[in-house]
Design a protein around this motif. Structure first.
Motif, PDB file in Angstrom:
ATOM      1  N   ARG A   1      16.845   6.305  -6.967  1.00 37.77           N
ATOM      2  CA  ARG A   1      15.508   6.069  -7.916  1.00 37.77           C
ATOM      3  C   ARG A   1      15.175   4.697  -7.639  1.00 37.77           C
ATOM      4  O   ARG A   1      13.872   4.340  -7.249  1.00 37.77           O
ATOM      5  N   ALA A   2      15.945   3.579  -7.454  1.00 37.80           N
ATOM      6  CA  ALA A   2      15.561   2.079  -7.607  1.00 37.80           C
ATOM      7  C   ALA A   2      14.919   2.093  -5.860  1.00 37.80           C
ATOM      8  O   ALA A   2      14.062   1.524  -5.623  1.00 37.80           O
ATOM      9  N   GLU A   3      15.617   2.837  -4.926  1.00 37.86           N
ATOM     10  CA  GLU A   3      14.846   2.827  -3.537  1.00 37.86           C
ATOM     11  C   GLU A   3      13.646   3.393  -3.529  1.00 37.86           C
ATOM     12  O   GLU A   3      12.732   2.805  -2.825  1.00 37.86           O
ATOM     13  N   PHE A   4      13.351   4.324  -4.195  1.00 40.39           N
ATOM     14  CA  PHE A   4      12.127   5.138  -4.373  1.00 40.39           C
ATOM     15  C   PHE A   4      11.112   4.408  -4.936  1.00 40.39           C
ATOM     16  O   PHE A   4       9.796   4.162  -4.348  1.00 40.39           O
ATOM     17  N   ILE A   5      11.451   3.607  -5.997  1.00 36.15           N
ATOM     18  CA  ILE A   5      10.364   2.604  -6.514  1.00 36.15           C
ATOM     19  C   ILE A   5      10.248   1.588  -5.790  1.00 36.15           C
ATOM     20  O   ILE A   5       8.927   1.148  -5.727  1.00 36.15           O
ATOM     21  N   ALA A   6      11.133   0.808  -5.132  1.00 37.30           N
ATOM     22  CA  ALA A   6      11.055  -0.145  -4.257  1.00 37.30           C
ATOM     23  C   ALA A   6       9.839   0.196  -3.180  1.00 37.30           C
ATOM     24  O   ALA A   6       8.975  -0.502  -2.859  1.00 37.30           O
ATOM     25  N   LYS A   7      10.304   1.409  -2.559  1.00 38.94           N
ATOM     26  CA  LYS A   7       9.441   1.856  -1.328  1.00 38.94           C
ATOM     27  C   LYS A   7       8.089   1.856  -1.868  1.00 38.94           C
ATOM     28  O   LYS A   7       7.168   1.816  -1.041  1.00 38.94           O
ATOM     29  N   LEU A   8       7.904   2.703  -2.904  1.00 39.71           N
ATOM     30  CA  LEU A   8       6.542   3.092  -3.567  1.00 39.71           C
ATOM     31  C   LEU A   8       5.761   1.911  -4.005  1.00 39.71           C
ATOM     32  O   LEU A   8       4.422   1.898  -3.653  1.00 39.71           O
ATOM     33  N   GLY A   9       6.318   0.788  -4.261  1.00 41.20           N
ATOM     34  CA  GLY A   9       5.627  -0.526  -4.593  1.00 41.20           C
ATOM     35  C   GLY A   9       5.053  -0.958  -3.337  1.00 41.20           C
ATOM     36  O   GLY A   9       3.997  -1.460  -3.279  1.00 41.20           O
ATOM     37  N   ILE A  10       5.761  -0.559  -2.077  1.00 37.42           N
ATOM     38  CA  ILE A  10       5.306  -1.051  -0.755  1.00 37.42           C
ATOM     39  C   ILE A  10       3.992  -0.181  -0.456  1.00 37.42           C
ATOM     40  O   ILE A  10       2.655  -0.656   0.059  1.00 37.42           O
ATOM     41  N   VAL A  11       4.112   0.998  -0.803  1.00 39.21           N
ATOM     42  CA  VAL A  11       2.699   2.056  -0.581  1.00 39.21           C
ATOM     43  C   VAL A  11       1.744   1.510  -1.250  1.00 39.21           C
ATOM     44  O   VAL A  11       0.554   1.561  -0.636  1.00 39.21           O
TER      45      VAL A  11
ATOM     46  N   LEU B   1      -6.920  -3.728   8.774  1.00 37.14           N
ATOM     47  CA  LEU B   1      -7.123  -2.517   8.015  1.00 37.14           C
ATOM     48  C   LEU B   1      -6.289  -1.271   8.922  1.00 37.14           C
ATOM     49  O   LEU B   1      -5.758  -0.739   8.135  1.00 37.14           O
ATOM     50  N   PHE B   2      -6.283  -1.398  10.168  1.00 40.68           N
ATOM     51  CA  PHE B   2      -5.713  -0.457  10.804  1.00 40.68           C
ATOM     52  C   PHE B   2      -4.069  -0.369  10.418  1.00 40.68           C
ATOM     53  O   PHE B   2      -3.541   0.636  10.030  1.00 40.68           O
ATOM     54  N   ARG B   3      -3.557  -1.563  10.278  1.00 41.66           N
ATOM     55  CA  ARG B   3      -1.933  -1.865  10.014  1.00 41.66           C
ATOM     56  C   ARG B   3      -1.657  -1.348   8.672  1.00 41.66           C
ATOM     57  O   ARG B   3      -1.014  -0.389   8.328  1.00 41.66           O
ATOM     58  N   SER B   4      -2.471  -1.692   7.518  1.00 37.33           N
ATOM     59  CA  SER B   4      -2.307  -1.425   6.263  1.00 37.33           C
ATOM     60  C   SER B   4      -2.775   0.058   5.893  1.00 37.33           C
ATOM     61  O   SER B   4      -1.976   0.848   5.232  1.00 37.33           O
ATOM     62  N   GLY B   5      -3.757   0.531   6.568  1.00 29.31           N
ATOM     63  CA  GLY B   5      -4.176   1.802   6.323  1.00 29.31           C
ATOM     64  C   GLY B   5      -3.287   2.934   7.005  1.00 29.31           C
ATOM     65  O   GLY B   5      -2.958   4.017   6.197  1.00 29.31           O
ATOM     66  N   THR B   6      -2.609   2.707   8.037  1.00 30.38           N
ATOM     67  CA  THR B   6      -1.651   3.622   8.656  1.00 30.38           C
ATOM     68  C   THR B   6      -0.461   3.599   8.106  1.00 30.38           C
ATOM     69  O   THR B   6       0.389   4.490   7.989  1.00 30.38           O
ATOM     70  N   SER B   7      -0.240   2.319   7.195  1.00 26.86           N
ATOM     71  CA  SER B   7       1.252   1.973   6.844  1.00 26.86           C
ATOM     72  C   SER B   7       1.621   2.922   5.566  1.00 26.86           C
ATOM     73  O   SER B   7       2.216   3.109   5.037  1.00 26.86           O
ATOM     74  N   VAL B   8       0.237   3.182   4.889  1.00 25.70           N
ATOM     75  CA  VAL B   8       0.543   3.873   3.551  1.00 25.70           C
ATOM     76  C   VAL B   8       1.254   5.423   3.860  1.00 25.70           C
ATOM     77  O   VAL B   8       2.309   5.440   2.858  1.00 25.70           O
ATOM     78  N   GLY B   9       0.535   6.096   4.661  1.00 29.09           N
ATOM     79  CA  GLY B   9       1.473   7.430   4.807  1.00 29.09           C
ATOM     80  C   GLY B   9       2.920   7.179   5.300  1.00 29.09           C
ATOM     81  O   GLY B   9       3.596   7.830   4.846  1.00 29.09           O
ATOM     82  N   ALA B  10       2.975   6.200   6.160  1.00 32.14           N
ATOM     83  CA  ALA B  10       4.174   5.965   6.944  1.00 32.14           C
ATOM     84  C   ALA B  10       5.427   5.655   5.879  1.00 32.14           C
ATOM     85  O   ALA B  10       6.487   6.049   5.535  1.00 32.14           O
ATOM     86  N   ASN B  11       4.941   4.596   4.943  1.00 33.45           N
ATOM     87  CA  ASN B  11       5.751   4.161   3.773  1.00 33.45           C
ATOM     88  C   ASN B  11       5.921   5.274   2.633  1.00 33.45           C
ATOM     89  O   ASN B  11       6.875   5.203   2.061  1.00 33.45           O
ATOM     90  N   TYR B  12       4.996   6.128   2.375  1.00 36.35           N
ATOM     91  CA  TYR B  12       5.083   7.220   1.566  1.00 36.35           C
ATOM     92  C   TYR B  12       6.176   8.101   1.982  1.00 36.35           C
ATOM     93  O   TYR B  12       7.029   8.405   1.168  1.00 36.35           O
ATOM     94  N   ARG B  13       6.099   8.338   3.191  1.00 37.96           N
ATOM     95  CA  ARG B  13       7.143   9.266   3.693  1.00 37.96           C
ATOM     96  C   ARG B  13       8.646   8.662   3.734  1.00 37.96           C
ATOM     97  O   ARG B  13       9.559   9.331   3.078  1.00 37.96           O
ATOM     98  N   ALA B  14       8.625   7.358   3.892  1.00 40.63           N
ATOM     99  CA  ALA B  14       9.970   6.537   3.621  1.00 40.63           C
ATOM    100  C   ALA B  14      10.357   6.618   2.148  1.00 40.63           C
ATOM    101  O   ALA B  14      11.423   6.652   1.890  1.00 40.63           O
ATOM    102  N   ALA B  15       9.339   6.564   1.325  1.00 42.15           N
ATOM    103  CA  ALA B  15       9.629   6.429  -0.195  1.00 42.15           C
ATOM    104  C   ALA B  15      10.398   7.904  -0.521  1.00 42.15           C
ATOM    105  O   ALA B  15      11.254   8.008  -1.430  1.00 42.15           O
ATOM    106  N   CYS B  16       9.843   8.808   0.096  1.00 39.08           N
ATOM    107  CA  CYS B  16      10.128  10.247  -0.271  1.00 39.08           C
ATOM    108  C   CYS B  16      11.713  10.453   0.187  1.00 39.08           C
ATOM    109  O   CYS B  16      12.356  11.492  -0.317  1.00 39.08           O
ATOM    110  N   ARG B  17      11.984   9.752   1.170  1.00 43.21           N
ATOM    111  CA  ARG B  17      13.410   9.867   1.499  1.00 43.21           C
ATOM    112  C   ARG B  17      14.262   8.931   1.129  1.00 43.21           C
ATOM    113  O   ARG B  17      15.421   8.618   1.291  1.00 43.21           O
ATOM    114  N   GLY B  18      13.877   8.291  -0.168  1.00 40.78           N
ATOM    115  CA  GLY B  18      14.772   7.296  -0.825  1.00 40.78           C
ATOM    116  C   GLY B  18      15.964   7.817  -1.466  1.00 40.78           C
ATOM    117  O   GLY B  18      16.030   9.127  -1.833  1.00 40.78           O
TER     118      GLY B  18
END
Length: 117
Positions: free
Chosen positions: A57-67, A37-54
Motif C-alpha cells: 500500500r505504501a509503495e502504491f501511495i508513493a508511486k501514485l503521488g508521482i503520477v 510537456l512531453f516528459r510529464s505528459g507521457t510520464s503519467v501513464g507510465a508511472n500509473y502502470r508502475a503504481a499498479c504494480r506496487g
C-alpha cells in the motif's frame, strides 16, 4: 473506473500530448516547453502502470503521488502554452479539461488509499 480502464485512459492522454508536441512551433520556447510537456505528459501513464504494480500500500501511495505530480505538471505546461498564446487557448481546452479530470481522479485515489475519505 477500474485499473485497466485507467491504464488505457492515461495512455490515450500520453498520445494526445505527443500529438500536441508534434504540432508546436519550431521556436525556442515552443520546443523547450514542448519537451517539458512531453516528459510529464507521457510520464503519467507510465508511472500509473508502475503504481499498479506496487508491492505494498505504501509503495502504491508513493508511486501514485508521482503520477499526480506529473499530471499537475502537465497542466502547468498546458496553461503556459495557452497563456503565452504559443497555442491558441481554445485548441487546448479539451486536453486541459482531461488533465484536470485526471488530477482530480488521482487526488481522490490518493485520499482513498491513505484512508482520508
Amino acid at each position: 473506473m477500474n485499473r485497466e480502464q485507467m491504464k488505457t485512459r492515461t495512455k490515450e492522454f500520453a498520445k494526445r500530448v505527443i500529438n500536441l508536441c508534434r504540432k508546436l512551433p519550431e521556436t525556442r520556447e515552443g520546443q523547450l516547453i514542448g519537451n517539458q510537456l512531453f516528459r510529464s505528459g507521457t510520464s503519467v501513464g507510465a508511472n500509473y502502470r508502475a503504481a499498479c504494480r506496487g508491492r505494498s500500500r505504501a509503495e502504491f501511495i508513493a508511486k501514485l503521488g508521482i503520477v499526480l505530480e506529473e499530471a499537475d505538471e502537465s497542466l502547468y505546461w498546458l496553461e503556459i502554452l495557452a497563456e503565452t498564446e504559443i497555442v491558441k487557448p481554445e485548441l487546448l481546452m479539451s486536453l486541459m479539461s482531461e488533465t484536470k479530470e485526471l488530477v482530480a481522479i488521482f487526488v481522490a485515489s490518493l485520499n482513498t488509499a491513505k484512508g482520508k475519505v
